[in-house]
Design an enzyme around this catalytic site. Structure first.
Site, PDB file in Angstrom:
ATOM      1  CE1 TYR A   1      26.785  59.173  31.885  1.00 23.67           C
ATOM      2  CE2 TYR A   1      29.139  59.238  32.320  1.00 23.67           C
ATOM      3  CZ  TYR A   1      27.838  59.469  32.726  1.00 23.67           C
ATOM      4  OH  TYR A   1      27.595  59.997  33.968  1.00 23.67           O
TER       5      TYR A   1
ATOM      6  NE  ARG B   1      38.132  53.430  36.886  1.00 29.98           N
ATOM      7  CZ  ARG B   1      39.085  52.983  36.051  1.00 29.98           C
ATOM      8  NH1 ARG B   1      40.352  53.187  36.317  1.00 29.98           N
ATOM      9  NH2 ARG B   1      38.750  52.339  34.955  1.00 29.98           N
TER      10      ARG B   1
ATOM     11  CG  LEU C   1      29.839  60.325  42.705  1.00 23.91           C
ATOM     12  CD1 LEU C   1      28.621  61.129  42.269  1.00 23.91           C
ATOM     13  CD2 LEU C   1      30.616  61.071  43.775  1.00 23.91           C
TER      14      LEU C   1
ATOM     15  CB  THR D   1      36.030  61.056  41.586  1.00 30.86           C
ATOM     16  OG1 THR D   1      36.847  59.967  41.246  1.00 30.86           O
ATOM     17  CG2 THR D   1      35.506  60.922  43.007  1.00 30.86           C
TER      18      THR D   1
ATOM     19  CD1 TRP E   1      34.095  40.922  36.645  1.00 30.18           C
ATOM     20  CD2 TRP E   1      33.236  42.836  35.854  1.00 30.18           C
ATOM     21  NE1 TRP E   1      32.743  40.752  36.491  1.00 30.18           N
ATOM     22  CE2 TRP E   1      32.194  41.905  36.010  1.00 30.18           C
ATOM     23  CE3 TRP E   1      32.932  44.117  35.371  1.00 30.18           C
ATOM     24  CZ2 TRP E   1      30.870  42.206  35.702  1.00 30.18           C
ATOM     25  CZ3 TRP E   1      31.613  44.422  35.060  1.00 30.18           C
ATOM     26  CH2 TRP E   1      30.598  43.474  35.225  1.00 30.18           C
TER      27      TRP E   1
ATOM     28  N   GLY F   1      20.963  62.475  43.126  1.00 37.04           N
ATOM     29  CA  GLY F   1      19.737  63.241  43.379  1.00 37.04           C
ATOM     30  C   GLY F   1      19.175  62.974  44.767  1.00 37.04           C
TER      31      GLY F   1
ATOM     32  CG  LEU G   1      24.979  57.526  43.959  1.00 32.49           C
ATOM     33  CD1 LEU G   1      24.852  56.711  45.229  1.00 32.49           C
ATOM     34  CD2 LEU G   1      26.140  56.971  43.111  1.00 32.49           C
TER      35      LEU G   1
ATOM     36  NE  ARG H   1      10.977  57.355  42.913  1.00 27.45           N
ATOM     37  CZ  ARG H   1       9.876  56.748  42.484  1.00 27.45           C
ATOM     38  NH1 ARG H   1       9.874  56.114  41.329  1.00 27.45           N
ATOM     39  NH2 ARG H   1       8.786  56.775  43.203  1.00 27.45           N
TER      40      ARG H   1
ATOM     41  CB  SER I   1      31.064  61.883  34.287  1.00 28.55           C
ATOM     42  OG  SER I   1      31.919  60.769  34.354  1.00 28.55           O
TER      43      SER I   1
HETATM   44  P1  GDP Z   1      34.880  52.897  35.097  1.00 32.83           P
HETATM   45  O1  GDP Z   1      35.466  53.641  36.282  1.00 32.83           O
HETATM   46  O2  GDP Z   1      34.148  53.769  34.149  1.00 32.83           O
HETATM   47  O3  GDP Z   1      35.917  52.046  34.409  1.00 32.83           O
HETATM   48  O4  GDP Z   1      33.726  51.926  35.636  1.00 32.83           O
HETATM   49  P2  GDP Z   1      33.572  50.743  36.689  1.00 32.83           P
HETATM   50  O5  GDP Z   1      33.324  51.302  38.037  1.00 32.83           O
HETATM   51  O6  GDP Z   1      32.503  49.851  36.136  1.00 32.83           O
HETATM   52  O7  GDP Z   1      34.933  49.911  36.675  1.00 32.83           O
HETATM   53  C1  GDP Z   1      36.092  50.356  37.304  1.00 32.83           C
HETATM   54  C2  GDP Z   1      37.157  49.261  37.305  1.00 32.83           C
HETATM   55  O8  GDP Z   1      36.762  48.230  38.212  1.00 32.83           O
HETATM   56  C3  GDP Z   1      37.381  48.571  35.962  1.00 32.83           C
HETATM   57  O9  GDP Z   1      38.774  48.326  35.842  1.00 32.83           O
HETATM   58  C4  GDP Z   1      36.629  47.251  36.137  1.00 32.83           C
HETATM   59  O10 GDP Z   1      37.122  46.206  35.322  1.00 32.83           O
HETATM   60  C5  GDP Z   1      36.912  46.966  37.607  1.00 32.83           C
HETATM   61  N1  GDP Z   1      36.011  45.991  38.234  1.00 32.83           N
HETATM   62  C6  GDP Z   1      36.399  44.940  38.996  1.00 32.83           C
HETATM   63  N2  GDP Z   1      35.357  44.210  39.389  1.00 32.83           N
HETATM   64  C7  GDP Z   1      34.248  44.832  38.916  1.00 32.83           C
HETATM   65  C8  GDP Z   1      32.851  44.549  39.012  1.00 32.83           C
HETATM   66  O11 GDP Z   1      32.414  43.565  39.611  1.00 32.83           O
HETATM   67  N3  GDP Z   1      32.006  45.445  38.405  1.00 32.83           N
HETATM   68  C9  GDP Z   1      32.468  46.551  37.740  1.00 32.83           C
HETATM   69  N4  GDP Z   1      31.569  47.405  37.185  1.00 32.83           N
HETATM   70  N5  GDP Z   1      33.784  46.822  37.611  1.00 32.83           N
HETATM   71  C10 GDP Z   1      34.667  45.978  38.189  1.00 32.83           C
END
Ligand code: GDP
Length: 316
Positions: free
Chosen positions: A139, A212, A169, A167, A205, A19, A17, A15, A110
């Site tokens: 994790y 990424r 997903l 990476t 954020w 899988g 992402l 159920r 991961s």
């Molecule tokens: P990570 O790849 O394990 O760090 O996980 P995330 O996907 O949660 O976050 C990736 C990056 O995106 C981090 O630098 C977060 O601060 C940034 N980010 C920006 N806006 C957001 C948001 O609304 N949610 C999340 N989860 N990350 C955010």
């Protein structure tokens, strides 16, 4: 390796992402004996129940995509659950698979298992070569243990358990809960809701500066099935798009696709996490596999799926 389309394949975590993408893809390829169990039907945290299920079903191939996953905030809020549940589920499934002589198993790792400050792009060889990023260390340690379980079973017990390192997903059945999700689904939701409300800005954020890499989940499923069909049952493989993007640029791209026309502002009180996490995907490309979906196309597909399921997503 020619795999009989009637082979029994167990997808753990169907159920989620990854899988659910695996089931979609396997069905599309004509595999007709896929077994799945909901958490209610089978609690993979329970070793006896897991053993019992494997003894009765005796799957030939297993995709171990059941895991507790989440974004940067979820990882720091629930560290105990992230390490305990992942260690427990993977140990139960791997041991049960061994007991019934599963032919091949694919363990979902991961990219966060790699050292925080390792050279970019990240090669599989950098595994266990330095300290981890703190924001998701529990994790990552669980996933590292899962890789070592597979390697050790292969080495000591002659199994064929391959590990894949995706990476970041995204795609159908992702979590869009803003407190728990990863960045891409969060941005899709934020941009969409900001557009509906007519907001002048949307908040992202951190500084927007970290980089990424993002892979559409159907490509991930495709890579796992590719390894199964090639009969590759050892080692670890990075699975990615091969290119990355800053969070700031990503926010602009999402806003463009969602058609949110306001400003993008950064909340620097929120953590950035690791500065960069780009996978070196040459091991997979040497085998002849490559991701098919560009980031822009993938976001458009994910947003279309979000719109189809908007009511359910926004009310959960
Ligand atoms: P990570 O790849 O394990 O760090 O996980 P995330 O996907 O949660 O976050 C990736 C990056 O995106 C981090 O630098 C977060 O601060 C940034 N980010 C920006 N806006 C957001 C948001 O609304 N949610 C999340 N989860 N990350 C955010």
């Amino acid at each position: 390796m020619q795999i009989n389309k009637k082979s029994k394949i167990y997808v753990a975590g169907h159920r989620g992402l990854v899988g659910s993408a695996l089931v979609r893809q396997l069905e599309g390829l004509g595999y007709s004996n896929i077994i799945c169990r909901t958490r209610k039907e089978l609690d993979l945290l329970n070793q006896a129940a897991t053993n019992n299920f494997f003894n009765i079903e005796k799957p030939e191939y297993v995709f171990l995509a059941a895991a507790k996953v989440g974004g940067i905030m979820a990882n720091s809020t629930y560290p105990a659950e992230f390490i305990y549940e992942n260690l427990q589920v993977q140990t139960n499934v791997i041991q049960a698979a061994y007991q019934v002589n599963v032919k091949w198993l694919c363990f979902l790792g991961s990219s966060c298992i790699y050292p925080r400050d390792c050279p970019q792009p990240i090669m599989e060889e950098y595994f266990l070569s330095g300290p981890l990023e703190k924001s998701n260390e529990p994790y990552a340690v669980a996933k590292i243990a899962g890789i070592e379980l597979c390697n050790s079973f292969n080495q000591g017990l002659g199994t064929n358990y391959v590990s894949v390192m995706p990476t970041n997903l995204y795609g159908p059945n992702d979590s869009y809960n803003l407190e728990e999700s990863h960045v891409l689904p969060a941005l899709i939701r934020k941009a969409h809701e900001a557009k509906l409300r007519g907001d002048h800005e949307m908040v992202v954020w951190g500084s927007g500066e970290p980089f990424r890499e993002f892979l559409y989940v159907d490509d991930m499923a495709d890579a796992c099935i590719f390894l199964m069909e090639k009969g590759i049952g050892r080692g670890m493989f990075n699975i990615g798009l091969g290119e990355d993007i800053s969070i700031g640029q990503l926010a602009h791209l999402v806003a463009e696709i969602v058609e949110f026309k306001g400003a993008i502002v950064f909340d620097r009180t929120k953590p950035d996490g690791t500065p960069r996490k780009l996978l070196d995907v040459s091991r997979m490309s040497e085998l002849g596999w490559k991701a098919k979906t560009s980031l822009a196309d993938g976001i458009a597909l994910a947003y279309a799926d979000f719109l189809r399921n908007e009511n359910a997503i926004l009310s959960s």
